[in-house]
Write an enzyme that holds these catalytic residues in place. Structure first.
Site, PDB file in Angstrom:
ATOM      1  N   SER A   2      -0.717  -5.564   9.670  1.00  0.00           N
ATOM      2  CA  SER A   2      -0.301  -6.633   8.764  1.00  0.00           C
ATOM      3  C   SER A   2       1.041  -7.201   9.193  1.00  0.00           C
ATOM      4  CB  SER A   2      -0.202  -6.100   7.336  1.00  0.00           C
ATOM      5  OG  SER A   2      -1.459  -5.665   6.884  1.00  0.00           O
ATOM      6  N   ARG A  48       1.555 -12.459  -1.114  1.00  0.00           N
ATOM      7  CA  ARG A  48       0.234 -12.693  -0.514  1.00  0.00           C
ATOM      8  C   ARG A  48      -0.609 -13.620  -1.367  1.00  0.00           C
ATOM      9  NH1 ARG A  48      -1.701  -9.557   3.703  1.00  0.00           N
ATOM     10  NH2 ARG A  48      -0.304  -7.902   4.392  1.00  0.00           N
ATOM     11  N   LYS A  77      -2.495 -11.864  12.665  1.00  0.00           N
ATOM     12  CA  LYS A  77      -3.956 -11.929  12.736  1.00  0.00           C
ATOM     13  C   LYS A  77      -4.510 -13.102  11.938  1.00  0.00           C
ATOM     14  CE  LYS A  77      -5.226  -8.022  11.054  1.00  0.00           C
ATOM     15  NZ  LYS A  77      -3.924  -7.802  10.447  1.00  0.00           N
ATOM     16  N   THR A  78      -4.084 -13.205  10.687  1.00  0.00           N
ATOM     17  CA  THR A  78      -4.606 -14.261   9.817  1.00  0.00           C
ATOM     18  C   THR A  78      -4.163 -15.633  10.304  1.00  0.00           C
ATOM     19  OG1 THR A  78      -4.631 -12.780   7.916  1.00  0.00           O
ATOM     20  CG2 THR A  78      -4.642 -15.131   7.457  1.00  0.00           C
ATOM     21  N   ARG A  98       0.827  -1.204   0.000  1.00  0.00           N
ATOM     22  CA  ARG A  98       0.000   0.000   0.000  1.00  0.00           C
ATOM     23  C   ARG A  98       0.865   1.260   0.000  1.00  0.00           C
ATOM     24  NH1 ARG A  98      -1.801   0.897   4.375  1.00  0.00           N
ATOM     25  NH2 ARG A  98      -0.934  -0.816   5.596  1.00  0.00           N
ATOM     26  N   LYS A 110      -8.489  -2.141   1.359  1.00  0.00           N
ATOM     27  CA  LYS A 110      -8.379  -1.167   2.446  1.00  0.00           C
ATOM     28  C   LYS A 110      -9.192   0.097   2.170  1.00  0.00           C
ATOM     29  CE  LYS A 110      -5.861  -3.542   5.243  1.00  0.00           C
ATOM     30  NZ  LYS A 110      -6.508  -4.156   6.430  1.00  0.00           N
ATOM     31  N   HIS A 118      -9.794  -3.358  13.045  1.00  0.00           N
ATOM     32  CA  HIS A 118      -8.763  -4.029  12.248  1.00  0.00           C
ATOM     33  C   HIS A 118      -8.324  -5.257  13.037  1.00  0.00           C
ATOM     34  CE1 HIS A 118      -4.613  -3.833  10.089  1.00  0.00           C
ATOM     35  NE2 HIS A 118      -5.468  -4.594   9.429  1.00  0.00           N
ATOM     36  N   ASP A 133      -9.426 -10.224   9.099  1.00  0.00           N
ATOM     37  CA  ASP A 133      -8.812  -8.892   9.071  1.00  0.00           C
ATOM     38  C   ASP A 133      -9.718  -7.726   9.468  1.00  0.00           C
ATOM     39  OD1 ASP A 133      -6.396  -7.389   8.493  1.00  0.00           O
ATOM     40  OD2 ASP A 133      -7.441  -6.603   6.741  1.00  0.00           O
TER      41      ASP A 133
END
Length: 512
Positions: free
Chosen positions: A227, A311, A231-232, A47, A189, A209, A246
């Site tokens: 990120s 990713r 989390k994932t 990003r 996002k 988030h 997410d």
């Protein structure tokens, strides 16, 4: 397409298999050995948060927290750029469109039409948002419009952008424009940013988030973090149902996923450590910026020659125990994931309500290499509410909502260091996912409820002194992991100073 502003041939709601085949022919994507589609996103592999703009209008001018992530742009510049973008797409022989939903809870669902220059971006959107069924498609009425064209570039002098790439949101026109970047995460996002304004401001729903999962007894857990903090990975647990990886909302009824898919980092991915994500890379999954072994269609998950931010996106149902619909009750446990590059935070601590508010509003972590443009190694950062780049409102708005919910539902809040131990980045080593998962599972199962806790002498955190499943119990006390205890104390105090300096921006109690 029933939209007069586009005159080109539009492909709508194509099946995954057909889209994948056309992508290979037209976009030079390749199929991996598992049948997933591998693509390259071009110059941008992460990003560009400082190139996100919000159109100033009477809806948001007094409510938005204008900052380097919420840059103002005037309505005329937005409309001019929109016209240019549409004219650009109308000169293409074909474009790609999908009608999709955001938010699994029908009470807050947002209908979105996504229009893309290339098919794999459109396929990403179909993976990440919620596909309408046949009946819903017949009566679909898009409330929001997303137009994305990676090869269209703005003229900063004329168009009012910072550089050639841009993401622009208009709440008045309910439109998102994305140009100059092929990184698909910008689409995801941008939707999150819109919901982070609409849900808290208009519906008093806390947007978060975080990832979420549910245990066999219906207990919901949330995992906050930027990120790369886990989390994932941590939410994809074979013993628990996945609600989402997410982005979620927390309403008066409980938790709900914003998305219909997952967007997982795959650098150094292995079937042993992350089997759920590994096995989700199959037909229909989209793999970004990974490298295959020479003369092979097997992915080399250790190769970061393009980016560390490799990713994959895939539908939520690719996780075998995903929950449908993606709804949960009020959480019983919340985990704040901090990738501590200093290597001084305990791997798990139980927070008081006051400490929970402190760590939430500060959102400490180290940004992982590749997630954003220019990040090449872990970089210490504070990101309010674990998601500052996506928050249109002031962080206090979200923190106040969280505080009310913590009080009302008596939630246990844990701080988990998924970063380094035995020294800072470059000297120590990163805590293994197996050890982190053991600590999280112990907290979720209640096994840490009976543990003896000791207050950390510098951070004043409550640290359990035993935890089943760890490779070494010494891991629980980071000072014991450092060979130089004085260096540990000095580094820990330095981090406390950084916390308190950052916290001066807010109105919650200090750490020390």
């Amino acid at each position: 397409m029933n939209n007069p502003m586009f005159t080109t041939l539009v492909h709508e709601q194509l099946p995954i298999e057909k889209l994948a085949g056309q992508t290979i022919a037209r976009q030079e994507g390749t199929l991996t050995d598992t049948g997933a589609l591998l693509i390259k996103t071009g110059n941008f592999t992460g990003r560009s948060p400082e190139d996100k703009f919000l159109v100033e209008d009477n809806i948001n001018i007094k409510s938005v927290d204008w900052n380097k992530f919420n840059n103002p742009i005037d309505e005329n510049s937005f409309l001019q750029l929109k016209d240019k973008l549409i004219a650009y797409l109308n000169n293409k022989p074909e474009i790609w469109a999908r009608n999709l939903f955001a938010c699994a809870d029908n009470r807050y669902q947002l209908s979105v039409r996504v229009i893309n220059e290339n098919p794999w971006s459109n396929h990403f959107a179909s993976n990440m948002l919620i596909e309408p069924d046949a009946d819903e498609l017949k009566s679909f009425n898009a409330e929001w419009l997303i137009i994305q064209a990676p090869n269209f570039e703005a003229n900063p002098i004329i168009d009012g952008t910072r550089q050639k790439n841009f993401t622009i949101l208009s709440f008045k026109h309910k439109t998102i424009l994305i140009g100059g970047s092929g990184y698909t995460g910008e689409i995801k996002k941008a939707v999150f940013t819109a919901l982070n304004f609409l849900l808290p401001y208009e519906h008093n729903v806390l947007s978060m988030h975080c990832s979420a999962n549910e245990g066999a007894n219906g207990d919901t857990a949330l995992f906050f973090g930027l990120s790369g903090t886990g989390k994932t990975t941590l939410s994809a647990d074979s013993q628990r149902k996945l609600i989402g990886d997410d982005e979620h909302g927390w309403s008066n009824q409980g938790v709900f996923n914003f998305e219909g898919g997952c967007y997982a980092k795959i650098i150094n991915l292995s079937a042993e450590c992350e089997p759920e994500i590994f096995n989700a890379i199959k037909p229909g999954a989209l793999v970004e910026n990974a490298i295959q072994f020479e003369n092979s269609n097997h992915i080399d998950f250790s190769d970061k020659s393009i980016t560390e931010n490799t990713r994959t996106s895939y539908p939520l149902e690719y996780i075998p125990n995903a929950k449908a619909p993606a709804l949960g009750g009020h959480p019983q446990n919340i985990f704040f994931l901090a990738c501590d590059a200093y290597g001084v935070l305990p791997p798990i601590s139980l927070l008081t309500e006051e400490q929970a508010m402190f760590y939430f509003i500060n959102g400490y972590t180290a940004k992982i290499a590749g997630t954003e443009v220019g990040i090449t190694e872990p970089k210490v950062t504070f990101s309010a509410c674990f998601g500052a780049p996506f928050l249109p409102l002031h962080p206090e708005f979200y923190a106040t909502l969280l505080g009310k919910k913590l009080k009302e539902h008596k939630v246990k809040v844990w701080l988990v260091n998924t970063g380094w131990t035995a020294g800072p980045y470059g000297q120590g080593y990163r805590i293994s996912i197996n050890n982190t998962r053991a600590m999280v599972n112990a907290a979720l199962s209640g096994k840490l409820d009976t543990a003896h806790y000791q207050e950390h002498s510098i951070f004043h955190l409550s640290v359990p002194q035993s935890c089943p499943g760890l490779s070494s119990q010494a891991l629980l006390n980071p000072c014991d992991m450092w060979s130089d205890k004085n260096a540990y104390d000095e580094t820990a105090r330095k981090l406390v100073e950084l916390f308190d300096k950052n916290h001066q921006l807010y109105n919650h109690p200090q750490l020390s």
